[in-house]
Each structure stands twice: as structure tokens, then as C-alpha cells.
Motif scaffolding. Structure first.
Motif, mmCIF file in Angstrom:
data_model
loop_
_atom_site.group_PDB
_atom_site.id
_atom_site.type_symbol
_atom_site.label_atom_id
_atom_site.label_comp_id
_atom_site.label_asym_id
_atom_site.label_seq_id
_atom_site.Cartn_x
_atom_site.Cartn_y
_atom_site.Cartn_z
ATOM 1 N N SER A 19 0.813 -1.216 0.000
ATOM 2 C CA SER A 19 0.000 0.000 0.000
ATOM 3 C C SER A 19 0.848 1.268 0.000
ATOM 4 N N ASP A 20 2.083 1.171 0.496
ATOM 5 C CA ASP A 20 2.985 2.325 0.511
ATOM 6 C C ASP A 20 3.784 2.472 -0.782
ATOM 7 N N CYS A 21 3.786 1.460 -1.628
ATOM 8 C CA CYS A 21 4.529 1.527 -2.888
ATOM 9 C C CYS A 21 3.799 2.449 -3.874
ATOM 10 N N VAL A 22 4.566 3.238 -4.606
ATOM 11 C CA VAL A 22 3.981 4.122 -5.611
ATOM 12 C C VAL A 22 3.860 3.340 -6.910
ATOM 13 N N LEU A 23 2.618 2.923 -7.208
ATOM 14 C CA LEU A 23 2.356 2.049 -8.344
ATOM 15 C C LEU A 23 1.051 2.450 -9.020
ATOM 16 N N PRO A 24 0.886 2.091 -10.291
ATOM 17 C CA PRO A 24 -0.438 2.220 -10.915
ATOM 18 C C PRO A 24 -1.449 1.365 -10.159
ATOM 19 N N ASP A 25 -2.691 1.779 -10.169
ATOM 20 C CA ASP A 25 -3.728 1.075 -9.411
ATOM 21 C C ASP A 25 -3.818 -0.406 -9.784
ATOM 22 N N ILE A 166 0.908 8.743 -10.809
ATOM 23 C CA ILE A 166 2.210 8.387 -10.232
ATOM 24 C C ILE A 166 2.943 9.651 -9.795
ATOM 25 N N GLU A 167 2.907 10.662 -10.634
ATOM 26 C CA GLU A 167 3.564 11.930 -10.314
ATOM 27 C C GLU A 167 2.997 12.525 -9.028
ATOM 28 N N ASN A 168 1.688 12.569 -8.903
ATOM 29 C CA ASN A 168 1.052 13.151 -7.719
ATOM 30 C C ASN A 168 1.375 12.356 -6.462
ATOM 31 N N SER A 169 1.340 11.038 -6.586
ATOM 32 C CA SER A 169 1.632 10.188 -5.427
ATOM 33 C C SER A 169 3.075 10.334 -4.972
ATOM 34 N N PHE A 170 3.983 10.381 -5.948
ATOM 35 C CA PHE A 170 5.393 10.479 -5.583
ATOM 36 C C PHE A 170 5.743 11.869 -5.069
ATOM 37 N N LEU A 171 5.046 12.895 -5.561
ATOM 38 C CA LEU A 171 5.249 14.245 -5.033
ATOM 39 C C LEU A 171 4.925 14.278 -3.537
ATOM 40 N N ARG A 173 5.089 11.778 -1.541
ATOM 41 C CA ARG A 173 6.119 10.995 -0.862
ATOM 42 C C ARG A 173 7.389 11.833 -0.637
ATOM 43 N N VAL A 174 7.848 12.525 -1.664
ATOM 44 C CA VAL A 174 9.102 13.276 -1.509
ATOM 45 C C VAL A 174 8.901 14.494 -0.609
ATOM 46 N N GLU A 175 7.703 15.066 -0.611
ATOM 47 C CA GLU A 175 7.440 16.176 0.312
ATOM 48 C C GLU A 175 7.535 15.685 1.751
ATOM 49 N N TYR A 176 6.995 14.505 2.007
ATOM 50 C CA TYR A 176 7.089 13.923 3.346
ATOM 51 C C TYR A 176 8.546 13.682 3.741
ATOM 52 N N ILE A 177 9.325 13.145 2.805
ATOM 53 C CA ILE A 177 10.734 12.854 3.082
ATOM 54 C C ILE A 177 11.506 14.133 3.370
ATOM 55 N N LEU A 193 11.385 18.416 -11.403
ATOM 56 C CA LEU A 193 12.365 17.332 -11.290
ATOM 57 C C LEU A 193 11.693 15.975 -11.479
ATOM 58 N N ILE A 194 10.541 15.810 -10.872
ATOM 59 C CA ILE A 194 9.808 14.544 -11.002
ATOM 60 C C ILE A 194 9.397 14.315 -12.446
ATOM 61 N N GLU A 195 8.859 15.337 -13.089
ATOM 62 C CA GLU A 195 8.421 15.194 -14.479
ATOM 63 C C GLU A 195 9.590 14.855 -15.394
ATOM 64 N N LYS A 196 10.760 15.375 -15.069
ATOM 65 C CA LYS A 196 11.931 15.145 -15.912
ATOM 66 C C LYS A 196 12.392 13.694 -15.875
ATOM 67 N N HIS A 197 12.299 13.064 -14.716
ATOM 68 C CA HIS A 197 12.884 11.734 -14.556
ATOM 69 C C HIS A 197 11.867 10.591 -14.458
#
Length: 228
Positions: A19-25, A166-171, A173-177, A193-197
């Protein structure tokens, strides 16, 4: 886990559950079903670098609480790996009391297709009662057909329609980190940065860790990506 691993953000913040992994549904649903059923079939996970294949493999094992061993095929690709590591691990009973053990063969496309890979098909069958296998690879065509047929093959490629989620979910995550690490940041820079990579989540996190030494993530980091 070593001090070095604890220091690296990709290890320190590696998800422990599906549930914590950033993945497609669609992938989250598939892997969550394995967890809910407490059964992991033999799997062949393929996709580009950094999309979470190894993280998912480890999260499955940790969430089900089963014994597992992780072997990197790019470092140990010869037949001796089978004799010395896999066989010794697979042939003994689990210490966790939860049944089957799991061998995770990371970067399995580096395993020798003339010796190691053919031998693995026999091991999959020989130890099927108490041991399962999860293979990860970047290049599916480098895995021999007999291994394909003995595994559920799961594609980690992300469609254009899935990228935004994926972009929204990972954003998030990195904000939390960054907040946890007391690093100030410009949200617009994070988005760029996220969109680039994307979809290489590992590289994004490594880049942020690299720049975090200044305790701020701002437009200065984007200058490194500017074409001279």
C-alpha cells in the motif's frame, strides 16, 4: 541493515508494504491480492530502471513475513550462485513459521542464459513445496522462455494515462521525506524534477538526496540540467 543503507534515502524510505509503494492502481490491486491471500506465486517482474520492481518484491515478502534472500544477478551471475546460495537457502525449512521461503533474483537478465537460467527452472520445480522465486529484470527478452512459463509475468511499464497519478503520489512521498529530513523546498521545482525523470523514482530520490546537503531544494538545482 548497514549504516550505509540507513544513510541512503532510497533504503531509509523504502516502502515496507504494498500500500505504501507508488504504483499504478492495476499493479497495486494485483500485489495486494497476493498479500491478502498470503501467497506469492513465482513472479517475473519486468520494466525500466527505478520503477519499483525490487521494492515490490521485498515488500511482498516483508508484509507476508516470510524468509527471503535477495541475490543481485549483475554481481553474481554464474552457476556457483545456484550451488552455494540458492540451493542452501531453498533446501532448508523456513525459520519464520509462515511456510514458503522466497528467493528474489534481482536484475535476473544478467544471469547466464546458457547455464544459470536453465538450472533455475529445475530448482523452481525441485523446491516448489517450500520455496518460491521472484525475478526482476529490465529486459524481458533476456530471460529464457522456460522461466517465463514457470512464472506470472508482470509488466511494470507505466502508460501515459497513469503517469499523472504516479507523479502526484510520488510528489506527496518526496514532500514527506524532505519535511522529515528538515529540508526546505520549492514545490514547483519538485514537480519539474519529477516530471523530468519519471518513471525512474529511484533516480528522483537519489537526486533529491544529493542536493539536500544544502538544506534547500530550489531552482538552483535545475541549472545542472540546462544544456550549455
Amino acid at each position: 541493515m548497514s549504516d550505509r543503507e540507513e544513510f541512503l534515502w532510497v533504503e531509509k524510505y523504502r516502502p515496507k508494504t504494498i500500500s505504501d509503494c507508488v504504483l499504478p492502481d492495476r499493479l497495486s490491486k494485483t500485489f495486494q491480492e497476493f498479500v491478502d491471500n498470503k501467497e506469492i506465486p513465482n513472479l517475473l517482474l519486468h520494466g525500466t530502471a527505478g520503477v519499483g520492481k525490487t521494492t515490490v518484491a521485498r515488500a511482498l515478502c516483508e508484509e507476508i513475513d516470510c524468509d527471503y534472500i535477495l541475490i543481485n544477478g549483475s554481481e553474481e551471475s554464474g552457476i556457483d550462485v545456484l550451488r552455494n546460495k540458492i540451493k542452501n537457502f531453498a533446501s532448508t525449512a523456513s525459520l519464520m513459521g509462515s511456510g514458503r521461503k522466497i528467493v528474489i533474483l534481482d536484475e535476473a537478465d544478467y544471469l547466464n542464459p546458457q547455464s544459470t537460467q536453465p538450472a533455475l527452472r529445475g530448482f523452481i520445480e525441485e523446491f516448489s513445496q517450500n520455496c518460491g522465486f521472484i525475478f526482476t529484470c529490465n529486459y524481458l527478452n533476456k530471460i529464457i522462455a522456460p522461466l517465463h512459463s514457470r512464472c506470472s509475468v508482470i509488466d511494470f511499464s507505466i502508460s501515459k494515462s497513469e503517469l499523472k497519478n504516479i507523479e502526484n503520489s510520488f510528489l506527496k512521498r518526496v514532500e514527506y521525506i524532505l519535511k522529515t529530513e528538515n529540508v526546505d523546498y520549492d514545490k514547483d521545482v519538485l514537480v519539474e524534477l519529477i516530471e523530468k525523470h519519471l518513471p525512474d523514482l529511484r533516480r528522483i530520490l537519489n537526486e533529491l538526496h544529493r542536493y539536500s546537503s544544502s538544506r534547500i531544494i530550489n531552482s538552483e538545482i535545475l541549472k545542472d540540467y540546462e544544456v550549455a
